[in-house]
Design a protein around this motif. Sequence first.
Motif, PDB file in Angstrom:
ATOM      1  N   ARG A 129       0.330  -1.371  -0.133  1.00 18.34           N
ATOM      2  CA  ARG A 129      -0.155  -0.325   0.038  1.00 18.34           C
ATOM      3  C   ARG A 129       0.680   1.236  -0.198  1.00 18.34           C
ATOM      4  O   ARG A 129       1.402   1.467   0.910  1.00 18.34           O
ATOM      5  CB  ARG A 129      -0.502   0.135   1.325  1.00 18.34           C
ATOM      6  CG  ARG A 129      -2.359   1.304   0.969  1.00 18.34           C
ATOM      7  CD  ARG A 129      -2.818   0.734   2.330  1.00 18.34           C
ATOM      8  NE  ARG A 129      -2.081   1.485   3.755  1.00 18.34           N
ATOM      9  CZ  ARG A 129      -2.407   1.652   4.666  1.00 18.34           C
ATOM     10  NH1 ARG A 129      -3.268   0.742   5.111  1.00 18.34           N
ATOM     11  NH2 ARG A 129      -1.896   2.090   5.858  1.00 18.34           N
ATOM     12  N   ASP A 133      -1.927   4.460  -3.456  1.00 22.48           N
ATOM     13  CA  ASP A 133      -2.874   3.589  -4.421  1.00 22.48           C
ATOM     14  C   ASP A 133      -2.341   2.489  -3.658  1.00 22.48           C
ATOM     15  O   ASP A 133      -1.590   2.191  -3.159  1.00 22.48           O
ATOM     16  CB  ASP A 133      -1.808   3.470  -5.857  1.00 22.48           C
ATOM     17  CG  ASP A 133      -3.074   2.820  -6.820  1.00 22.48           C
ATOM     18  OD1 ASP A 133      -4.291   2.433  -6.212  1.00 22.48           O
ATOM     19  OD2 ASP A 133      -2.772   2.937  -8.096  1.00 22.48           O
ATOM     20  N   MET A 134      -2.759   0.798  -4.509  1.00 24.76           N
ATOM     21  CA  MET A 134      -2.824  -0.499  -3.649  1.00 24.76           C
ATOM     22  C   MET A 134      -1.500  -0.794  -4.930  1.00 24.76           C
ATOM     23  O   MET A 134      -1.895  -1.327  -6.108  1.00 24.76           O
ATOM     24  CB  MET A 134      -3.979  -1.040  -3.317  1.00 24.76           C
ATOM     25  CG  MET A 134      -3.408  -1.962  -3.010  1.00 24.76           C
ATOM     26  SD  MET A 134      -2.745  -1.880  -1.063  1.00 24.76           S
ATOM     27  CE  MET A 134      -1.790  -3.701  -1.300  1.00 24.76           C
ATOM     28  N   LYS A 167      -6.677  -6.108  -6.808  1.00 15.19           N
ATOM     29  CA  LYS A 167      -6.006  -5.119  -5.906  1.00 15.19           C
ATOM     30  C   LYS A 167      -7.149  -4.761  -4.464  1.00 15.19           C
ATOM     31  O   LYS A 167      -6.756  -4.110  -3.596  1.00 15.19           O
ATOM     32  CB  LYS A 167      -5.418  -3.689  -6.599  1.00 15.19           C
ATOM     33  CG  LYS A 167      -5.813  -2.904  -6.472  1.00 15.19           C
ATOM     34  CD  LYS A 167      -5.088  -2.028  -7.758  1.00 15.19           C
ATOM     35  CE  LYS A 167      -3.319  -2.528  -8.191  1.00 15.19           C
ATOM     36  NZ  LYS A 167      -3.466  -1.387  -9.241  1.00 15.19           N
ATOM     37  N   GLN A 171      -6.268  -4.166  -0.663  1.00 12.91           N
ATOM     38  CA  GLN A 171      -6.411  -2.903   0.147  1.00 12.91           C
ATOM     39  C   GLN A 171      -6.722  -2.831   1.134  1.00 12.91           C
ATOM     40  O   GLN A 171      -6.640  -2.314   2.490  1.00 12.91           O
ATOM     41  CB  GLN A 171      -7.101  -1.749  -1.669  1.00 12.91           C
ATOM     42  CG  GLN A 171      -7.347  -0.470   0.076  1.00 12.91           C
ATOM     43  CD  GLN A 171      -6.311  -0.211  -0.850  1.00 12.91           C
ATOM     44  OE1 GLN A 171      -5.387   0.842  -2.027  1.00 12.91           O
ATOM     45  NE2 GLN A 171      -5.660   0.907   0.830  1.00 12.91           N
TER      46      GLN A 171
END
Length: 416
Positions: A129, A133-134, A167, A171
Motif C-alpha cells: 500500500r 494507491d495499492m 487489488k 487494499q
Amino acid sequence: MSTETITISRLGAQGDGVADSAGGPVYVPFALPGETVAVARVKNHGTLMSITAPSRDRQAPACRHFGPDGLNGTCGGCTLQHYADAPYRAFKRQLVIDALRSKGLTPEVDDIIPAAPGERRRVVFAARRTEKDMLIGFNQAESHHIVDIEECPIASAAILARLPAIKAVAQALATSAEPFRLTVIETAAGLDLAADGIKSLTDAQRRRTVETVLGTKGIARVALNGEILVEHQKPIIDFGGIQVSPPPGAFTQATKQAEDAMAALVTEHVGNAKRIADLFAGAGTFSLRLARTGRVHAVEAEEKALQALDHAARMTQGLKPVTVERRDLFRRPLMAQELKAFDAVVFDPPRAGAEFQCKELARSSVKKIVAVSCNPLTLARDLAILVEAGYSIGKVTPIDQFLWTSHVEVVVALQK
C-alpha cells in the motif's frame, strides 16, 4: 563501474547472457548468445546499455512491463520474453541434459512439452500500500521495487479479469506500507486468495475484507497466514476429474496443462502396478489419479493438504483404497523395509530434492520409480543414487510451465 563492449557466448542457467573475459564470466541479463553488447560492468555483472549486433533469435517482448525494447525489463516475473520460441525451448531442454551430465548420466532427453501464454492458474503477487494507491505486481529483478502490473501475458484470463478485485482485497488487507505476498489460484468456484506477511488484522479490517469479498464477483475465498477470513464458496480444483478443495495457499502446479502432462507421464509408467506409494503427495495431484487403477499410500508433511486429499478420496466413487500418512520425508524417509510393500513409487519433492529418500529407495526392491522434479540439479543427484543401485533411466521428459523463465520441470521413469 566501467563501460565496455563484449560478445555473449551462451546463456547461463538463470537465463542471463554470459560473456567470457580475462577476469572470468560476465553475466548480462536480457542479452542473447552471439550478440555484441555495450554494458555497464560491476565485477562480473553487466547492465545492458545497447546492442551493437543483435541476435536473429531476439524477438519483441509480449508484455509492456518487460521493457519496451526488450533490453532492460522492469518486471521481474519473466526473464526470457525476448528469446524466440525454438531456441528458448532448446535452452530449457539443455538445462536438463547438462544437469544430468554433471552426474555422469547421459539418457535420451525428450523435446520439452511447451507452455503457452495465458495458462498460469497460480500466480504469487507482491503487494504494498502506498499513500495514493495499492501496488499489485512483481518485484523488479534484484530489487524490492514492485512493478504495478496492468497486464500479464502468462496469467489466465480469469485472473487478469479480476485484477481490480484482487487489488481491492489487497487494499482491505493492508495494515501498513510494508510489502506482503498474495497468492492467487484460479479454481472452479472462483479465485482463491492467500496473503502472507501481514502480522494481524483489527476487527474493523476483518469486517472490511469480508465486505469487500461479498461485494465482489469471482472471489471464492480469502485467507491470511493460513487462517480463512471469508469463504464465499469452497474453492475446487480438478485433479483429472476428481474434485479437491485445497487448504489456503496450498501448493498446486502452476498450470493445468503442465499438471495434466506430468500426470499422464506418471500414470503411464506406473502402469498396472497394484500397490503404489506417492511421496511428497501434496493434496493429491498424482495420488487421486493413480487410485483409479491401484491402491495408493500418500505421504505428505503438510497436514491440511493431506486432509484435503483424504476427503477427496473418500468422496469419490470408483477409486481403489487410498491411505494417507503425515510424515516429514526429509527427516524420516520411508525405509527400505517399508518400501517392500509397494510395486511402484512416485516422488515429487520441493526444490531441495529427495536425497535421503532416494538412498532408501536404492536399498529397496521397488520395481518402478517415477521422479518428478522442479530442479534439474537436485534431480540429477537423486537419479545418480538410484542408477548406482541398479535402476535404469527410461523416459526423461522436460515440461515448461513457468513460461519465459529458466525454471523447468522434469518427469523421469526408472526401472529396477
